[in-house]
Write a protein that holds these residues in place. Structure first.
Motif, PDB file in Angstrom:
ATOM      1  N   ILE A 218       1.231  -1.179   0.734  1.00  0.00           N
ATOM      2  CA  ILE A 218       0.700   0.355  -0.119  1.00  0.00           C
ATOM      3  C   ILE A 218       0.517   1.418   0.007  1.00  0.00           C
ATOM      4  CG2 ILE A 218      -1.878  -1.435   0.678  1.00  0.00           C
ATOM      5  CD1 ILE A 218      -1.104  -0.107   3.638  1.00  0.00           C
ATOM      6  N   GLY A 219       2.175   1.154   0.161  1.00  0.00           N
ATOM      7  CA  GLY A 219       3.235   1.966  -0.464  1.00  0.00           C
ATOM      8  C   GLY A 219       2.963   3.117   1.036  1.00  0.00           C
ATOM      9  N   ASP A 220       3.155   2.591   2.560  1.00  0.00           N
ATOM     10  CA  ASP A 220       2.924   3.247   3.245  1.00  0.00           C
ATOM     11  C   ASP A 220       4.499   2.769   3.638  1.00  0.00           C
ATOM     12  OD1 ASP A 220       2.848   3.732   6.580  1.00  0.00           O
ATOM     13  OD2 ASP A 220       1.258   2.628   7.122  1.00  0.00           O
ATOM     14  N   SER A 221       5.468   3.858   4.018  1.00  0.00           N
ATOM     15  CA  SER A 221       6.421   3.775   4.134  1.00  0.00           C
ATOM     16  C   SER A 221       6.961   4.318   5.406  1.00  0.00           C
ATOM     17  CB  SER A 221       7.367   4.871   3.663  1.00  0.00           C
ATOM     18  OG  SER A 221       7.487   5.076   1.760  1.00  0.00           O
ATOM     19  N   LEU A 248      18.361  -0.955  10.845  1.00  0.00           N
ATOM     20  CA  LEU A 248      18.601   0.087  12.098  1.00  0.00           C
ATOM     21  C   LEU A 248      18.572   2.122  11.268  1.00  0.00           C
ATOM     22  CD1 LEU A 248      19.279  -0.990  15.748  1.00  0.00           C
ATOM     23  CD2 LEU A 248      17.079   0.061  14.833  1.00  0.00           C
ATOM     24  N   LYS A 249      19.656   1.455  10.505  1.00  0.00           N
ATOM     25  CA  LYS A 249      20.059   2.683   9.508  1.00  0.00           C
ATOM     26  C   LYS A 249      19.099   2.942   8.951  1.00  0.00           C
ATOM     27  CE  LYS A 249      25.528   2.935  10.559  1.00  0.00           C
ATOM     28  NZ  LYS A 249      26.740   2.170  10.091  1.00  0.00           N
ATOM     29  N   LYS A 250      18.096   2.065   7.519  1.00  0.00           N
ATOM     30  CA  LYS A 250      17.380   2.477   7.069  1.00  0.00           C
ATOM     31  C   LYS A 250      15.758   2.332   7.709  1.00  0.00           C
ATOM     32  CE  LYS A 250      18.482  -1.624   3.699  1.00  0.00           C
ATOM     33  NZ  LYS A 250      17.864  -3.321   2.619  1.00  0.00           N
ATOM     34  N   ASP A 251      15.964   2.303   8.701  1.00  0.00           N
ATOM     35  CA  ASP A 251      14.598   2.976   9.439  1.00  0.00           C
ATOM     36  C   ASP A 251      15.152   4.123   9.445  1.00  0.00           C
ATOM     37  OD1 ASP A 251      12.772   3.390  10.862  1.00  0.00           O
ATOM     38  OD2 ASP A 251      13.190   1.803  13.018  1.00  0.00           O
ATOM     39  N   ILE A 252      16.050   4.793  10.230  1.00  0.00           N
ATOM     40  CA  ILE A 252      16.299   6.230  10.167  1.00  0.00           C
ATOM     41  C   ILE A 252      16.333   7.110   9.305  1.00  0.00           C
ATOM     42  CG2 ILE A 252      18.062   7.472  11.227  1.00  0.00           C
ATOM     43  CD1 ILE A 252      19.045   5.531  13.419  1.00  0.00           C
ATOM     44  N   TYR A 253      16.471   6.805   8.389  1.00  0.00           N
ATOM     45  CA  TYR A 253      16.541   7.379   7.053  1.00  0.00           C
ATOM     46  C   TYR A 253      15.168   8.022   6.612  1.00  0.00           C
ATOM     47  CZ  TYR A 253      16.704   7.944   2.132  1.00  0.00           C
ATOM     48  OH  TYR A 253      16.186   7.924   0.706  1.00  0.00           O
ATOM     49  N   TYR A 254      14.062   6.475   6.581  1.00  0.00           N
ATOM     50  CA  TYR A 254      12.835   6.679   6.388  1.00  0.00           C
ATOM     51  C   TYR A 254      12.322   7.459   7.098  1.00  0.00           C
ATOM     52  CZ  TYR A 254      12.960   3.364   2.849  1.00  0.00           C
ATOM     53  OH  TYR A 254      13.375   2.747   1.355  1.00  0.00           O
ATOM     54  N   SER A 255      12.795   7.701   8.322  1.00  0.00           N
ATOM     55  CA  SER A 255      11.575   8.697   9.474  1.00  0.00           C
ATOM     56  C   SER A 255      11.839  10.007   9.297  1.00  0.00           C
ATOM     57  CB  SER A 255      12.570   7.728  10.571  1.00  0.00           C
ATOM     58  OG  SER A 255      12.035   6.759  11.007  1.00  0.00           O
ATOM     59  N   LYS A 257      13.569  11.494   6.145  1.00  0.00           N
ATOM     60  CA  LYS A 257      12.517  11.370   5.138  1.00  0.00           C
ATOM     61  C   LYS A 257      11.169  12.201   5.020  1.00  0.00           C
ATOM     62  CE  LYS A 257      11.819  10.181   0.576  1.00  0.00           C
ATOM     63  NZ  LYS A 257      12.050   8.774  -0.359  1.00  0.00           N
ATOM     64  N   PHE A 258      10.329  11.486   5.807  1.00  0.00           N
ATOM     65  CA  PHE A 258       8.927  11.520   5.973  1.00  0.00           C
ATOM     66  C   PHE A 258       8.878  12.053   7.816  1.00  0.00           C
ATOM     67  CE2 PHE A 258       9.102   8.143   3.758  1.00  0.00           C
ATOM     68  CZ  PHE A 258       8.419   8.180   2.084  1.00  0.00           C
ATOM     69  N   LYS A 259      10.040  12.902   8.068  1.00  0.00           N
ATOM     70  CA  LYS A 259      10.274  13.411   9.454  1.00  0.00           C
ATOM     71  C   LYS A 259       8.484  13.163  10.326  1.00  0.00           C
ATOM     72  CE  LYS A 259      10.482  17.907   6.764  1.00  0.00           C
ATOM     73  NZ  LYS A 259       9.302  19.216   6.648  1.00  0.00           N
ATOM     74  N   GLU A 260       9.247  11.899  10.486  1.00  0.00           N
ATOM     75  CA  GLU A 260       8.787  10.948  11.439  1.00  0.00           C
ATOM     76  C   GLU A 260       9.572  11.037  12.930  1.00  0.00           C
ATOM     77  OE1 GLU A 260       5.864   9.125  13.241  1.00  0.00           O
ATOM     78  OE2 GLU A 260       5.262   9.699  11.441  1.00  0.00           O
ATOM     79  N   TYR A 261       9.777  12.250  13.356  1.00  0.00           N
ATOM     80  CA  TYR A 261      10.843  12.125  14.277  1.00  0.00           C
ATOM     81  C   TYR A 261      10.532  11.163  15.814  1.00  0.00           C
ATOM     82  CZ  TYR A 261      11.334  16.578  11.755  1.00  0.00           C
ATOM     83  OH  TYR A 261      11.940  16.945  11.031  1.00  0.00           O
ATOM     84  N   LYS A 262       9.561  11.057  16.530  1.00  0.00           N
ATOM     85  CA  LYS A 262       9.654   9.989  17.332  1.00  0.00           C
ATOM     86  C   LYS A 262      10.115   8.880  17.037  1.00  0.00           C
ATOM     87  CE  LYS A 262       6.035   8.656  20.556  1.00  0.00           C
ATOM     88  NZ  LYS A 262       4.451   8.232  20.681  1.00  0.00           N
ATOM     89  N   ASN A 263       9.787   7.905  15.745  1.00  0.00           N
ATOM     90  CA  ASN A 263      10.358   6.831  15.502  1.00  0.00           C
ATOM     91  C   ASN A 263      11.990   6.727  15.119  1.00  0.00           C
ATOM     92  OD1 ASN A 263       9.720   4.216  14.281  1.00  0.00           O
ATOM     93  ND2 ASN A 263      10.564   4.350  12.895  1.00  0.00           N
TER      94      ASN A 263
END
Length: 565
Positions: A218-221, A248-255, A257-263
């Motif tokens: 569904i494209g939920d990045s 974890l580095k991929k997780d931080i990159y996407y977070s 990118k999409f300004k999901e600072y808490k994650n």
């Protein structure tokens, strides 16, 4: 009366169904409004204008919804626990209670619980959340507003306080979620986390993979990024540190990118811990600096800030006393705050509250079961006593009736003997014999009624010999060959011309025909003839029909002779 009662029941049921449909439709409208208003970033004035249609509605349910959504608006605007939100949350709950609206009450309580959960007010959250769970049990699942969100929240809350019921609630949430949606991906991810906490890595990875597949589809990045971080923990536990760091580095990159600072903050703390185990101290320090800035940006990130400070103290390792002193003072302040919100002490207390509630509910359930068993025991005793009394009554009553019946049998037999004795003693003529036959008819009718009663009534215990006796008396009242010959002899004396004309004109008549013709001549009815001859009324009618067919045109002549006096 019966028709009116059935109509009333039908209309009441129909009205109840209409009300249920009406509530269900209203719940769907409310769910749609809530979904559209989720995470609204409007300022409070704009939000009031936007929600004005709810306040102006004639529906009191919409008024409750207005207060609840306004509370959410103040929460989003102030981004912290605030008095205005508190006021409107509590007001919405009170109004739902006044309306005696279980589904709306559950949602308003849930809405307030989410607010407390988001801002980590765990100590305040648990009592209201436990009430919400209890109230949910009183509402049919089809009438719960947003059931998927309701059960998901219960699951997350129980996961937070480390209660085993978390998976149950999350799997229940899946029943109401679309199979391929952000909602189902979120729930599957949460179930994976529950299994991970139980050290069940196989099931944890199974649910993480299912959640990941849906997120990519569904494209939920953002959800995808969170899953990568969770899978990293599984790999770390399996000893695959390289794969864990990569995820974890991929997780931080996407977070980022999409300004999901808490994650990003959560993933950074986990990554820093793994890097420190791998002796990559400098890289860990850089990651912690950014994570600390995020943690300091929100007052409800205290738990994460505590972890970051503890990691920084571990890095210092007594090498910089001044900086270490500052960090320890900061840590003490945070720990004091967490003691009142979501620290380990609060979580332990919350878990104790949940266990206490479960124990009390179980005790209450056991007490109700014991009370029910006691009531049923008393009911059974009453039933047994009543059955015994009823049996005694039936037995005594039956014995009395049986005695009366025996007396009647004796009376019938005596009457028959006395009448026949009189008949033999007297020089009887035909009129006496007619009287005798009519008396027999009465006796036969009474005896038949007695026999039918003995077969069909409660006197089924009547002895067989008594029934046989009744039947014997009945048979004795029927027209025997001896009685018939006596009757025929007297009939011929009184109605000689008729009898001679009958025999002369209709030589084809059988003895059975003569019996019916002679009795009809004496004005006996079909019913009376049937009783005396021991046949049915239909048999008498068929005999007459066969006679008519046999005689043909002579049949009318026969009846002219019968009617002549």
């Amino acid at each position: 009366m019966f028709f009116m009662m059935i109509s009333f029941i039908f209309l009441t049921k129909l009205h109840s169904q209409n009300l249920q449909v009406s509530v269900t439709d209203s719940n769907k409208k409310i769910a749609t409004i809530i979904t559209n208003e989720n995470n609204s970033k409007k300022d409070t004035l704009e939000l009031k204008k936007h929600l004005a249609f709810l306040k102006q509605s004639s529906s009191k349910r919409f008024h409750v919804l207005y207060d609840a959504l306004l509370a959410n608006g103040y929460s989003n605007f102030f981004d912290k626990i605030n008095n205005r939100s508190n006021y409107y949350y509590l007001k919405s709950i009170q109004e739902a209670q006044k309306l005696n609206d279980p589904s709306l009450l559950v949602w308003t309580q849930l809405n307030y619980s989410k607010y407390l959960y988001f801002y980590c007010e765990i100590d305040k959250l648990i009592p209201i959340a436990l009430k919400t769970i209890e109230n949910t049990k009183k509402v049919d699942a089809s009438e719960i507003i947003l059931p998927e969100e309701t059960f998901k929240f219960f699951g997350w809350m129980m996961f937070t306080v480390e209660d085993n019921s978390a998976i149950y609630f999350l799997k229940k949430s899946l029943q109401y979620s679309k199979k391929v949606s952000s909602e189902s991906a979120s729930v599957l991810n949460a179930i994976g986390n529950c299994y991970f906490n139980r050290k069940d890595l196989s099931n944890a990875m199974y649910y993480f993979n299912k959640s990941e597949a849906i997120s990519l589809k569904i494209g939920d990045s953002i959800r995808y990024a969170k899953i990568l971080g969770d899978k990293a923990l599984v790999y770390e536990n399996k000893g695959n540190i390289k794969e864990a760091i990569s995820l974890l580095k991929k997780d931080i990159y996407y977070s980022q990118k999409f300004k999901e600072y808490k994650n990003e903050m959560f993933a950074s703390i986990i990554l820093a811990k793994i890097l420190l185990k791998s002796k990559a101290v400098n890289e860990a320090k850089i990651i912690l600096e950014r994570a600390e800035r995020i943690a300091n940006s929100k007052p409800y990130y205290k738990s994460s800030l505590k972890e970051i400070i503890e990691l920084k103290l571990h890095i210092l390792n007594n090498q910089n006393p001044n900086e270490e002193l500052i960090l320890r003072r900061q840590l003490n302040l945070i720990e004091d705050t967490l003691l009142k919100t979501n620290g380990k002490t609060v979580l332990r207390r919350s878990n104790w509250l949940i266990q206490k509630m479960k124990y009390e509910n179980e005790a209450k359930k056991n007490q109700l079961e014991l009370q029910h068993e006691e009531k049923m025991k008393n009911i059974y005793i009453l039933i047994v006593v009543f059955a015994i009394l009823l049996s005694l009554f039936i037995y005594i009553s039956s014995r009395k009736r049986l005695k009366i019946k025996k007396l009647r049998v004796m009376e019938y037999e005596n009457d028959r003997i006395i009448f026949e004795k009189k008949l033999k003693d007297a020089n009887f003529d035909l009129s006496t014999y007619i009287e005798y036959l009519r008396n027999k008819n009465k006796q036969i009718s009474i005896l038949k009624a007695e026999l039918d009663e003995s077969k069909n009534s409660a006197l089924k215990h009547l002895k067989e010999e008594e029934k046989d006796k009744l039947q014997e008396i009945l048979d004795s009242h029927l027209m025997t060959d001896e009685n018939w010959n006596a009757f025929k002899r007297e009939f011929k004396k009184l109605h000689t011309p008729f009898y001679e004309s009958l025999i002369g004109s209709f030589p084809e008549l059988k003895e059975s025909n003569l019996k019916i013709i002679m009795l009809q001549k004496l004005d006996f009815t079909n019913q009376e003839m049937a009783s005396l001859l021991g046949v049915t009324v239909d048999a008498i009618k068929k005999n007459k029909q066969r006679l008519k067919k046999k005689l043909g045109d002579k049949y009318d002549l026969l009846f002219e002779i019968i009617e002549l006096r």
